[in-house]
Design a protein around this motif. Sequence first.
Motif, PDB file in Angstrom:
ATOM      1  N   TYR A 140       5.705  14.562  -1.648  1.00 37.93           N
ATOM      2  CA  TYR A 140       6.081  15.113  -2.759  1.00 37.93           C
ATOM      3  C   TYR A 140       7.033  14.160  -3.430  1.00 37.93           C
ATOM      4  O   TYR A 140       8.480  14.169  -2.684  1.00 37.93           O
ATOM      5  CB  TYR A 140       6.287  16.878  -3.444  1.00 37.93           C
ATOM      6  N   LEU A 141       7.288  13.455  -4.160  1.00 37.75           N
ATOM      7  CA  LEU A 141       8.468  12.452  -4.423  1.00 37.75           C
ATOM      8  C   LEU A 141       8.914  12.260  -5.624  1.00 37.75           C
ATOM      9  O   LEU A 141       8.904  11.228  -6.698  1.00 37.75           O
ATOM     10  CB  LEU A 141       8.168  10.571  -3.687  1.00 37.75           C
ATOM     11  N   GLY A 142       8.267  13.668  -6.792  1.00 37.55           N
ATOM     12  CA  GLY A 142       8.147  13.858  -8.445  1.00 37.55           C
ATOM     13  C   GLY A 142      10.063  13.081  -8.636  1.00 37.55           C
ATOM     14  O   GLY A 142      10.436  13.938  -7.939  1.00 37.55           O
ATOM     15  N   GLY A 143       9.959  12.186  -9.455  1.00 32.92           N
ATOM     16  CA  GLY A 143      11.515  11.439 -10.086  1.00 32.92           C
ATOM     17  C   GLY A 143      11.977  10.522  -9.264  1.00 32.92           C
ATOM     18  O   GLY A 143      13.209  10.630  -9.594  1.00 32.92           O
ATOM     19  N   ARG A 144      11.964  10.365  -7.624  1.00 31.96           N
ATOM     20  CA  ARG A 144      12.671  10.716  -6.597  1.00 31.96           C
ATOM     21  C   ARG A 144      12.593   8.343  -6.590  1.00 31.96           C
ATOM     22  O   ARG A 144      11.687   8.439  -7.032  1.00 31.96           O
ATOM     23  CB  ARG A 144      12.048  11.324  -5.650  1.00 31.96           C
ATOM     24  N   THR A 145      13.866   7.950  -6.611  1.00 26.38           N
ATOM     25  CA  THR A 145      13.355   6.939  -6.048  1.00 26.38           C
ATOM     26  C   THR A 145      13.666   6.029  -4.862  1.00 26.38           C
ATOM     27  O   THR A 145      14.339   7.135  -3.687  1.00 26.38           O
ATOM     28  CB  THR A 145      14.900   6.470  -6.859  1.00 26.38           C
ATOM     29  N   TRP A 196      18.100   9.496  -2.870  1.00 24.88           N
ATOM     30  CA  TRP A 196      17.374   8.304  -2.623  1.00 24.88           C
ATOM     31  C   TRP A 196      16.798   8.888  -1.501  1.00 24.88           C
ATOM     32  O   TRP A 196      17.026   9.259  -0.678  1.00 24.88           O
ATOM     33  CB  TRP A 196      17.780   6.801  -2.813  1.00 24.88           C
ATOM     34  N   VAL A 197      15.689   8.216  -1.626  1.00 27.46           N
ATOM     35  CA  VAL A 197      14.256   8.356   0.186  1.00 27.46           C
ATOM     36  C   VAL A 197      14.684   6.830   0.445  1.00 27.46           C
ATOM     37  O   VAL A 197      14.104   5.747  -0.337  1.00 27.46           O
ATOM     38  CB  VAL A 197      12.620   9.194  -0.399  1.00 27.46           C
ATOM     39  N   VAL A 243      13.843  -4.263  -8.428  1.00 31.39           N
ATOM     40  CA  VAL A 243      13.384  -2.240  -8.339  1.00 31.39           C
ATOM     41  C   VAL A 243      11.728  -3.333  -9.192  1.00 31.39           C
ATOM     42  O   VAL A 243      11.274  -3.768 -10.345  1.00 31.39           O
ATOM     43  CB  VAL A 243      13.923  -1.963  -9.781  1.00 31.39           C
ATOM     44  N   LEU A 244      10.802  -2.121  -8.469  1.00 29.62           N
ATOM     45  CA  LEU A 244       9.616  -2.092  -8.646  1.00 29.62           C
ATOM     46  C   LEU A 244       9.078  -0.751  -9.222  1.00 29.62           C
ATOM     47  O   LEU A 244       9.619   0.304  -9.062  1.00 29.62           O
ATOM     48  CB  LEU A 244       8.739  -2.137  -7.445  1.00 29.62           C
ATOM     49  N   ARG A 245       8.292  -1.252 -10.168  1.00 28.04           N
ATOM     50  CA  ARG A 245       7.744  -0.205 -11.549  1.00 28.04           C
ATOM     51  C   ARG A 245       6.021   0.104 -11.175  1.00 28.04           C
ATOM     52  O   ARG A 245       5.994  -0.790 -11.215  1.00 28.04           O
ATOM     53  CB  ARG A 245       8.315   0.327 -12.516  1.00 28.04           C
ATOM     54  N   PRO A 246       6.119   1.523 -11.909  1.00 23.30           N
ATOM     55  CA  PRO A 246       4.111   1.007 -11.547  1.00 23.30           C
ATOM     56  C   PRO A 246       4.058   0.367 -12.885  1.00 23.30           C
ATOM     57  O   PRO A 246       4.730   0.891 -14.091  1.00 23.30           O
ATOM     58  CB  PRO A 246       3.554   2.532 -11.561  1.00 23.30           C
ATOM     59  N   ARG A 247       2.975  -0.173 -13.221  1.00 26.52           N
ATOM     60  CA  ARG A 247       2.511  -0.396 -15.002  1.00 26.52           C
ATOM     61  C   ARG A 247       0.890  -0.320 -15.045  1.00 26.52           C
ATOM     62  O   ARG A 247       0.539  -0.879 -14.415  1.00 26.52           O
ATOM     63  CB  ARG A 247       2.703  -1.654 -15.181  1.00 26.52           C
ATOM     64  N   GLY A 248       0.636   0.018 -15.484  1.00 25.62           N
ATOM     65  CA  GLY A 248      -0.380   1.227 -16.103  1.00 25.62           C
ATOM     66  C   GLY A 248      -1.093   0.170 -17.308  1.00 25.62           C
ATOM     67  O   GLY A 248      -0.808  -0.713 -17.434  1.00 25.62           O
ATOM     68  N   THR A 288       0.692  -1.139  -0.329  1.00 20.01           N
ATOM     69  CA  THR A 288      -0.043  -0.004  -0.268  1.00 20.01           C
ATOM     70  C   THR A 288       1.036   0.908  -0.375  1.00 20.01           C
ATOM     71  O   THR A 288       0.633   2.082  -1.244  1.00 20.01           O
ATOM     72  CB  THR A 288      -0.859  -0.133   1.441  1.00 20.01           C
ATOM     73  N   VAL A 289       2.173   1.082   0.837  1.00 17.77           N
ATOM     74  CA  VAL A 289       2.665   2.222   0.749  1.00 17.77           C
ATOM     75  C   VAL A 289       3.394   2.297  -0.802  1.00 17.77           C
ATOM     76  O   VAL A 289       3.618   3.553  -0.839  1.00 17.77           O
ATOM     77  CB  VAL A 289       3.872   2.020   1.850  1.00 17.77           C
ATOM     78  N   ALA A 290       4.459   1.552  -1.259  1.00 18.08           N
ATOM     79  CA  ALA A 290       4.497   1.852  -2.564  1.00 18.08           C
ATOM     80  C   ALA A 290       3.947   2.345  -3.429  1.00 18.08           C
ATOM     81  O   ALA A 290       4.109   2.979  -4.026  1.00 18.08           O
ATOM     82  CB  ALA A 290       5.057   0.190  -3.516  1.00 18.08           C
ATOM     83  N   ALA A 291       2.390   1.821  -3.461  1.00 23.79           N
ATOM     84  CA  ALA A 291       1.839   2.609  -4.532  1.00 23.79           C
ATOM     85  C   ALA A 291       1.443   4.240  -4.432  1.00 23.79           C
ATOM     86  O   ALA A 291       1.607   4.482  -4.939  1.00 23.79           O
ATOM     87  CB  ALA A 291      -0.132   1.188  -4.004  1.00 23.79           C
ATOM     88  N   TRP A 292       1.264   4.119  -2.956  1.00 20.13           N
ATOM     89  CA  TRP A 292       1.459   6.157  -2.743  1.00 20.13           C
ATOM     90  C   TRP A 292       2.607   6.383  -3.127  1.00 20.13           C
ATOM     91  O   TRP A 292       1.968   7.457  -3.143  1.00 20.13           O
ATOM     92  CB  TRP A 292       1.461   5.363  -0.843  1.00 20.13           C
ATOM     93  N   ALA A 293       3.630   5.416  -2.942  1.00 19.54           N
ATOM     94  CA  ALA A 293       4.923   6.376  -3.367  1.00 19.54           C
ATOM     95  C   ALA A 293       4.492   6.571  -4.688  1.00 19.54           C
ATOM     96  O   ALA A 293       5.459   7.543  -5.404  1.00 19.54           O
ATOM     97  CB  ALA A 293       6.375   5.560  -2.237  1.00 19.54           C
ATOM     98  N   PHE A 294       4.325   5.891  -5.729  1.00 23.45           N
ATOM     99  CA  PHE A 294       4.350   5.353  -6.978  1.00 23.45           C
ATOM    100  C   PHE A 294       2.928   6.767  -7.362  1.00 23.45           C
ATOM    101  O   PHE A 294       3.027   7.806  -8.233  1.00 23.45           O
ATOM    102  CB  PHE A 294       4.139   4.793  -7.901  1.00 23.45           C
ATOM    103  N   ALA A 295       1.843   7.252  -6.512  1.00 20.67           N
ATOM    104  CA  ALA A 295       0.715   8.420  -6.940  1.00 20.67           C
ATOM    105  C   ALA A 295       1.555   9.232  -6.535  1.00 20.67           C
ATOM    106  O   ALA A 295       0.967  10.169  -7.166  1.00 20.67           O
ATOM    107  CB  ALA A 295      -0.209   7.447  -5.611  1.00 20.67           C
TER     108      ALA A 295
END
Length: 233
Positions: free
Chosen positions: A85-90, A60-61, A218-223, A28-35
């Motif tokens: 706000y995590l815009g563009g961050r790892t 990096w965070v 490495v985890l990334r969002p995939r639409g 849930t945290v990971a999804a929020w980080a991408f959001a």
Amino acid sequence: MDTRFLGIPELTETPSVAVVVDVMRAYTVAAWAFARGAEKIVLAESLNDALALKARHPDWVALKDGAPAPGFDAVNSPGRLRSAYLGGRTVVQKTTAGTVGALAVKEASLVLCAGFVVAEATAGLLRQRGCDAVTFVVTGEDGRAEEDLACAQYIARRATGSGADAAPFVRRAAESRAAAELTGGVREGAHRDDVALCLEVDRFPFAMVATQEDSLMVLRPRGVPAPADEASD
Ligand SMILES: O=C(O)[C@H](CS(=O)(=O)O)OP(=O)(O)O
Ligand SMILES: [Mg+2]
């Protein structure tokens, strides 16, 4: 679709397709980080690895579960992270169960990480890939965490195309030991909204795919295309 639900200690062989479920709270945290704009999340093997990565990449965070700790920038709490706000961050994430589960199946050909917030997107990706055998990794409590098992079973139902009412699955998660511990202040680094945020179904329209990049997981969002688009494939 052949589905198996295994705890981390039961992973004796590498599955072909794995869905790693941690509702409270890692994914849930990971999804929020991408959001909140994060570009990617590195799943760290250990706290020392997370700190070493942070030392090599000061921008990096670094995020861990439990209480705030020296060297780390954030904790494993959706309630706390949703205002970042995590815009563009790892983000570098290390938690007790969720990140461990993904690293345990890192050799699988497809690794998805999930919670209720990305349930339909995760199921949609499994349908889209035509997966005929899926191993769900129930990360909490050696496979017995009710919130993770309920979410895994819900995603499995959705993935097979059989419509499933989310309510009974969410209710099981709401009554889990993890939910009680988060609400009762037993778990550190918690926000009062964490449980509610972890129980939001389909809050986000993306799945989360973990792949090995160099020596890192490495985890990334995939639409995922909307159902109408899938039907026209
Ligand atoms: O942060 C969490 O909720 C847990 C750790 S603990 O049970 O609070 O110590 O980690 P997770 O890997 O997200 O289940
Ligand atoms: Mg958990």
